[in-house]
Design a protein around this motif. Structure first.
Motif, PDB file in Angstrom:
ATOM      1  N   TRP A 108      50.126   3.076  31.020  1.00 26.03           N
ATOM      2  CA  TRP A 108      48.945   3.019  30.136  1.00 26.03           C
ATOM      3  C   TRP A 108      47.688   3.460  30.894  1.00 26.03           C
ATOM      4  O   TRP A 108      46.860   4.204  30.371  1.00 26.03           O
ATOM      5  CB  TRP A 108      48.804   1.593  29.598  1.00 26.03           C
ATOM      6  CG  TRP A 108      47.595   1.363  28.754  1.00 26.03           C
ATOM      7  CD1 TRP A 108      47.491   1.540  27.403  1.00 26.03           C
ATOM      8  CD2 TRP A 108      46.310   0.918  29.199  1.00 26.03           C
ATOM      9  NE1 TRP A 108      46.222   1.229  26.996  1.00 26.03           N
ATOM     10  CE2 TRP A 108      45.480   0.845  28.066  1.00 26.03           C
ATOM     11  CE3 TRP A 108      45.781   0.569  30.443  1.00 26.03           C
ATOM     12  CZ2 TRP A 108      44.145   0.437  28.147  1.00 26.03           C
ATOM     13  CZ3 TRP A 108      44.458   0.176  30.518  1.00 26.03           C
ATOM     14  CH2 TRP A 108      43.660   0.104  29.383  1.00 26.03           C
ATOM     15  N   ALA A 111      47.757   7.259  31.356  1.00 25.41           N
ATOM     16  CA  ALA A 111      47.516   7.945  30.085  1.00 25.41           C
ATOM     17  C   ALA A 111      46.056   7.824  29.643  1.00 25.41           C
ATOM     18  O   ALA A 111      45.519   8.708  28.984  1.00 25.41           O
ATOM     19  CB  ALA A 111      48.436   7.384  29.003  1.00 25.41           C
ATOM     20  N   ASN A 112      45.388   6.736  30.020  1.00 20.70           N
ATOM     21  CA  ASN A 112      44.008   6.528  29.576  1.00 20.70           C
ATOM     22  C   ASN A 112      42.935   7.052  30.520  1.00 20.70           C
ATOM     23  O   ASN A 112      41.821   7.325  30.097  1.00 20.70           O
ATOM     24  CB  ASN A 112      43.747   5.039  29.362  1.00 20.70           C
ATOM     25  CG  ASN A 112      44.127   4.601  27.981  1.00 20.70           C
ATOM     26  OD1 ASN A 112      43.394   4.852  27.038  1.00 20.70           O
ATOM     27  ND2 ASN A 112      45.298   4.015  27.859  1.00 20.70           N
ATOM     28  N   ALA A 114      43.468   9.412  33.378  1.00 20.72           N
ATOM     29  CA  ALA A 114      43.724  10.576  34.242  1.00 20.72           C
ATOM     30  C   ALA A 114      43.612  11.875  33.455  1.00 20.72           C
ATOM     31  O   ALA A 114      44.500  12.711  33.481  1.00 20.72           O
ATOM     32  CB  ALA A 114      45.087  10.434  34.913  1.00 20.72           C
ATOM     33  N   HIS A 115      42.493  12.037  32.742  1.00 17.86           N
ATOM     34  CA  HIS A 115      42.335  13.253  31.930  1.00 17.86           C
ATOM     35  C   HIS A 115      42.041  14.488  32.770  1.00 17.86           C
ATOM     36  O   HIS A 115      41.801  15.554  32.230  1.00 17.86           O
ATOM     37  CB  HIS A 115      41.256  13.044  30.871  1.00 17.86           C
ATOM     38  CG  HIS A 115      41.632  11.997  29.873  1.00 17.86           C
ATOM     39  ND1 HIS A 115      42.697  12.139  29.027  1.00 17.86           N
ATOM     40  CD2 HIS A 115      41.113  10.769  29.622  1.00 17.86           C
ATOM     41  CE1 HIS A 115      42.813  11.051  28.285  1.00 17.86           C
ATOM     42  NE2 HIS A 115      41.872  10.211  28.634  1.00 17.86           N
ATOM     43  N   HIS A 121      54.257  13.633  27.399  1.00 15.30           N
ATOM     44  CA  HIS A 121      55.291  12.600  27.437  1.00 15.30           C
ATOM     45  C   HIS A 121      56.627  13.284  27.692  1.00 15.30           C
ATOM     46  O   HIS A 121      57.220  13.864  26.783  1.00 15.30           O
ATOM     47  CB  HIS A 121      55.297  11.834  26.113  1.00 15.30           C
ATOM     48  CG  HIS A 121      56.334  10.767  26.065  1.00 15.30           C
ATOM     49  ND1 HIS A 121      57.057  10.481  24.943  1.00 15.30           N
ATOM     50  CD2 HIS A 121      56.786   9.936  27.022  1.00 15.30           C
ATOM     51  CE1 HIS A 121      57.896   9.502  25.209  1.00 15.30           C
ATOM     52  NE2 HIS A 121      57.754   9.150  26.462  1.00 15.30           N
ATOM     53  N   GLU A 160      58.564   9.778  32.801  1.00 13.62           N
ATOM     54  CA  GLU A 160      57.734   9.366  31.682  1.00 13.62           C
ATOM     55  C   GLU A 160      56.637  10.379  31.321  1.00 13.62           C
ATOM     56  O   GLU A 160      56.298  10.559  30.173  1.00 13.62           O
ATOM     57  CB  GLU A 160      57.068   8.038  32.075  1.00 13.62           C
ATOM     58  CG  GLU A 160      56.470   7.261  30.949  1.00 13.62           C
ATOM     59  CD  GLU A 160      57.490   6.889  29.893  1.00 13.62           C
ATOM     60  OE1 GLU A 160      58.597   6.439  30.256  1.00 13.62           O
ATOM     61  OE2 GLU A 160      57.188   7.067  28.707  1.00 13.62           O
ATOM     62  N   MET A 161      56.095  11.024  32.339  1.00 12.61           N
ATOM     63  CA  MET A 161      54.914  11.832  32.096  1.00 12.61           C
ATOM     64  C   MET A 161      54.889  13.080  32.956  1.00 12.61           C
ATOM     65  O   MET A 161      55.009  12.995  34.174  1.00 12.61           O
ATOM     66  CB  MET A 161      53.679  11.015  32.483  1.00 12.61           C
ATOM     67  CG  MET A 161      52.870  10.571  31.310  1.00 12.61           C
ATOM     68  SD  MET A 161      51.420   9.754  31.926  1.00 12.61           S
ATOM     69  CE  MET A 161      51.908   8.084  31.707  1.00 12.61           C
ATOM     70  N   PHE A 261      49.859  13.768  25.577  1.00 16.30           N
ATOM     71  CA  PHE A 261      48.995  12.592  25.403  1.00 16.30           C
ATOM     72  C   PHE A 261      47.556  13.005  25.146  1.00 16.30           C
ATOM     73  O   PHE A 261      46.830  12.343  24.433  1.00 16.30           O
ATOM     74  CB  PHE A 261      49.007  11.723  26.666  1.00 16.30           C
ATOM     75  CG  PHE A 261      50.270  10.961  26.863  1.00 16.30           C
ATOM     76  CD1 PHE A 261      50.617   9.935  26.006  1.00 16.30           C
ATOM     77  CD2 PHE A 261      51.114  11.258  27.918  1.00 16.30           C
ATOM     78  CE1 PHE A 261      51.786   9.217  26.197  1.00 16.30           C
ATOM     79  CE2 PHE A 261      52.286  10.541  28.112  1.00 16.30           C
ATOM     80  CZ  PHE A 261      52.618   9.526  27.246  1.00 16.30           C
ATOM     81  N   SER A 264      44.408  17.396  22.862  1.00 10.78           N
ATOM     82  CA  SER A 264      43.158  17.633  22.138  1.00 10.78           C
ATOM     83  C   SER A 264      41.942  17.181  22.942  1.00 10.78           C
ATOM     84  O   SER A 264      40.863  17.742  22.820  1.00 10.78           O
ATOM     85  CB  SER A 264      43.185  16.931  20.778  1.00 10.78           C
ATOM     86  OG  SER A 264      43.162  15.540  20.973  1.00 10.78           O
ATOM     87  N   VAL A 265      42.116  16.183  23.800  1.00 11.94           N
ATOM     88  CA  VAL A 265      41.000  15.717  24.633  1.00 11.94           C
ATOM     89  C   VAL A 265      40.531  16.837  25.566  1.00 11.94           C
ATOM     90  O   VAL A 265      39.335  17.033  25.788  1.00 11.94           O
ATOM     91  CB  VAL A 265      41.408  14.475  25.465  1.00 11.94           C
ATOM     92  CG1 VAL A 265      40.336  14.116  26.486  1.00 11.94           C
ATOM     93  CG2 VAL A 265      41.668  13.283  24.555  1.00 11.94           C
ATOM     94  N   LEU A 266      41.483  17.589  26.092  1.00  9.33           N
ATOM     95  CA  LEU A 266      41.133  18.626  27.065  1.00  9.33           C
ATOM     96  C   LEU A 266      40.549  19.892  26.428  1.00  9.33           C
ATOM     97  O   LEU A 266      40.025  20.750  27.144  1.00  9.33           O
ATOM     98  CB  LEU A 266      42.366  18.994  27.910  1.00  9.33           C
ATOM     99  CG  LEU A 266      42.471  18.270  29.239  1.00  9.33           C
ATOM    100  CD1 LEU A 266      42.435  16.774  29.073  1.00  9.33           C
ATOM    101  CD2 LEU A 266      43.736  18.666  29.978  1.00  9.33           C
TER     102      LEU A 266
ATOM    103  N   SER B  61      37.478  12.746  34.688  1.00 10.58           N
ATOM    104  CA  SER B  61      38.260  12.280  33.540  1.00 10.58           C
ATOM    105  C   SER B  61      37.337  11.728  32.453  1.00 10.58           C
ATOM    106  O   SER B  61      37.485  12.031  31.267  1.00 10.58           O
ATOM    107  CB  SER B  61      39.228  11.191  34.011  1.00 10.58           C
ATOM    108  OG  SER B  61      39.973  10.693  32.940  1.00 10.58           O
ATOM    109  N   ILE B 379      52.517   3.162  24.698  1.00 11.15           N
ATOM    110  CA  ILE B 379      51.525   4.191  24.989  1.00 11.15           C
ATOM    111  C   ILE B 379      51.832   5.490  24.270  1.00 11.15           C
ATOM    112  O   ILE B 379      51.052   6.412  24.293  1.00 11.15           O
ATOM    113  CB  ILE B 379      51.418   4.461  26.508  1.00 11.15           C
ATOM    114  CG1 ILE B 379      52.790   4.832  27.072  1.00 11.15           C
ATOM    115  CG2 ILE B 379      50.874   3.260  27.245  1.00 11.15           C
ATOM    116  CD1 ILE B 379      52.717   5.396  28.453  1.00 11.15           C
TER     117      ILE B 379
END
Lengths: 315, 381
Positions: A108, A111-112, A114-115, A121, A160-161, A261, A264-266, B61, B379
């Motif tokens: 978690w 994912a929250n 480390a942009h 995923h 996982e990622m 994950f 769209s944020v990036l 970030s 998540i």
């Protein structure tokens, strides 16, 4: 000063993790962890034996604590609470799930916070210089496949990622224990008698869960990045024969977006990173039921790629 | 003085931080929702090269996240403008959305949870209808809440877009109708300024913008992001103080709007905490309302604690009580006791009872179903 976790005397580690906390290094992340729960400590010592740990203060990416929740709860229906630097993002879970909440909680955090990576995923592994990305919704058999490949000699990046660095488009390795669920536990246990498993945790929301220790060499080589070259969307179907079918790049792009994950944020950088990854990779859809066949097929896929790279270098 | 406060006062001090100080600074800034703000302070001070790689990742970030949220908010604001254009009224943006639209220094790296707009009270029903027709639906479905908002509050119950989940707060005033102070919203609307000639989007004029921010923080009791809101005030004051006669205008306007007490607090704590350059004669001005010297000292002991970052490293034994007392104070300022007590009774007893009764009628047990927990921890959701 960092040391391998397995080289630190038990008593020293045990007393420190209960008070000031330890700083555990997994790939690019440093996690500061405090806990008084013996099962968490012992499982950690078993599964993270090959990881680097620092016993001194310094910079940590995440500050985590796994604790009993509430005073009364110690005796009546005990629960466990995960906290991220003093805040509790999840509701407490039954006491026996303490170790699982650590692994989920760390996922978690990444994912929250480390942009600076594009995060998908997916399980990621590497063999002979070629990295494979195995995206998948839960139940696609991604973790089982990942465990099978890892025990078959592939270097584990993550179960996982997929972490992709936008500038270099390299995959970043973050090897941690592989989370296995329900039927796949006995399957993987039968596959390799030497494999190290953590405690079995019953009755979680995902069923029975246990963790498979990642190979020593995967952890030792975690600083080595890799270029993605194969993307396979796995799907486990009971009784199905092993079938690998090519996937168009455009379709693979859309499917990878759905599994990301923070695509769209990036924004623009997310698009160009994902496009570059797709451009340089062979993309497939994969159906399987037999794990050994699946591992053999992926081995030959990576052999072929190695050979074709060799040929193009000779030419 | 906590590390974040020291850094906000003197961004140059970031040049000399060691690893453990970067660790602490990032944690304090994150808990105060000011990490992305610090990114822009680093940028202004040309200090990017001083930041170690591990620490840099976290600034980066957070900055990526803030930029994404701001892009989305700008787009959302344009949707609202388009929806309300047929009504032919000015849509006045408040707080975060206003700073962003007007590109004010307080917008840099600022997060916000919803878009706040101010419209004339007489038109609030048509505004709500227009928004509803376009997918913004009310979030409070029980009758008591609806009645409570509409009768006593300065806003209607928040509206949420059915597809995008974005939230709008539609205000007709900046304080509840039952509050101790009575700023006239007509005056705010009259003095509002159009941001861009192409769109019917307005912001409050500089003095009113500061007074609204001060009122929100010091009279409305929203201390959840106290330090972040104080940083807004600091940025706005420094920015608008560049125009001549600003300070006297600000004091005069505060008197006109019945908001000189919140202004007193705003000036007191921006100077004390963030070293905001406010002329001495303005802070000391006897035109401003102020509590007695004993009360001022008491308020200092409360606000200086509540306006620290909400991080464990910035807490002392009195911090929880200080926050609690200010919470009580905010309710007291919002409503007179004969309205407040029944309301608290409803919140504390009636609502839990009806919820329990409804849950029982639906055959739901009080123990949460397993699937609910999965949604929270999962998540992948």
């Amino acid at each position: 000063m960092t040391a391998l976790l397995k080289e630190i005397p038990y008593d020293q580690l045990n007393s420190l993790i209960r008070t000031d906390g330890i700083r555990l290094e997994t790939g690019p992340f440093t996690t500061h962890l405090t806990t008084q729960l013996t099962d968490v400590i012992n499982n950690l010592i078993l599964l993270y034996a090959d990881h680097q740990v620092s016993l001194e203060p310094g910079f940590s990416d995440f500050h985590l604590a796994i604790q009993h929740s509430g005073l009364l709860r110690r005796w009546i229906k005990p629960q466990v609470n995960f906290s991220f630097d003093g805040i509790s993002p999840f509701r407490p879970l039954p006491r026996n799930q303490a170790y699982a909440i650590f692994e989920w909680g760390l996922n978690w955090c990444i994912a929250n916070y480390a942009h600076y990576y594009l995060m998908i995923h997916a399980a990621v592994l590497e063999r002979k210089g070629n990295a494979i990305i195995l995206p998948g919704v839960p139940g696609a058999g991604k973790s089982t496949l990942c465990a099978g490949l890892s025990l078959g000699g592939w270097r584990l990046f993550s179960d996982e990622m997929a972490l992709i660095e936008p500038q270099s488009r390299q995959l970043i390795s973050n090897p941690r224990p592989i989370s296995l669920k329900n039927d796949s536990i006995s399957l993987i246990r039968a596959l390799s008698p030497d494999a190290v498993f953590g405690m079995t945790i019953e009755e979680t929301t995902k069923g029975t869960v246990t963790h498979l220790k990642s190979s020593t060499s995967s952890v030792q080589r975690s600083a080595e990045q890799s270029v993605p070259s194969i993307i396979v969307f796995p799907h486990y179907t009971a009784g199905a024969s092993t079938a690998l079918a090519p996937l168009t790049k455009s379709r693979a792009f859309m499917m990878l977006c759905e599994n990301a994950f923070n695509y769209s944020v990036l924004g623009k950088s997310g698009f160009s990173t994902l496009k570059a990854v797709i451009d340089q990779s062979d993309c497939y859809q994969f159906e399987y039921s037999n794990l050994n066949d699946a591992v053999a097929l992926f081995n030959s896929l990576s052999d072929e790629l190695e050979a074709s790279v060799g040929r193009s270098q000779e030419a | 003085m906590n590390l974040l406060q020291q850094t906000l006062r003197q961004p140059g001090s970031m040049e000399d931080l060691d690893e453990t100080e970067w660790d602490l600074l990032i944690r304090q800034a994150r808990s105060a929702e000011l990490l992305a703000h610090l990114y822009y302070r680093l940028s202004d001070a040309e200090l990017f090269h001083c930041v170690p790689e591990k620490a840099w990742n976290h600034f980066n970030s957070e900055q990526i996240l803030a930029r994404k949220q701001q892009e989305a908010a700008l787009w959302e604001t344009l949707q609202i403008e388009r929806m309300l254009a047929p009504l032919g009224i000015p849509v006045i943006l408040l707080k975060g959305a206003a700073y962003l639209q007007a590109k004010l220094p307080s917008a840099a790296g600022r997060f916000f949870n919803d878009i706040d707009i101010l419209v004339p009270k007489t038109l609030i029903q048509s505004v709500e209808e227009k928004l509803q027709q376009n997918g913004w639906l009310t979030t409070h479905h029980n009758e008591y809440d609806q009645r409570y908002y509409r009768k006593w509050m300065h806003e209607i119950p928040p509206l949420q877009h059915i597809g995008r989940r974005s939230t709008i707060d539609v205000h007709h005033s900046i304080l509840p109708l039952t509050a101790r102070l009575h700023p006239d919203p007509e005056k705010l609307i009259e003095s509002s300024i159009q941001v861009d000639p192409d769109y019917e989007l307005y912001i409050l004029c500089p003095t009113d913008m500061i007074l609204h921010s001060a009122t929100h923080l010091f009279h409305d009791g929203e201390l959840e992001h106290g330090l972040r809101d104080l940083v807004d005030l600091d940025r706005l004051l420094r920015h608008f103080a560049q125009s001549d006669g600003f300070w006297n205008e600000l004091v005069q306007r505060s008197i006109e709007l019945d908001l000189s007490l919140p202004l007193f607090y705003a000036l007191r704590y921006t100077t004390k905490i963030l070293d905001t350059p406010v002329p001495e004669n303005i802070v000391e001005s006897d035109q401003l309302a102020r509590p007695s010297s004993v009360a001022t000292r008491l308020m200092d002991s409360l606000f200086l604690r509540a306006l620290a970052p909400a991080h464990k490293s910035c807490k002392d034994g009195f911090t929880p009580s200080a926050r609690w007392l200010l919470y009580i104070r905010s309710h007291y300022l919002r409503m007179p006791p004969h309205l407040l007590l029944p309301h608290l009774f409803h919140k504390g007893f009636v609502r839990p009872y009806t919820e329990w009764k409804e849950a029982r009628a639906e055959g739901v047990t009080t123990t949460p179903k397993k699937i609910e927990k999965e949604a929270e921890i999962d998540i992948f959701k």
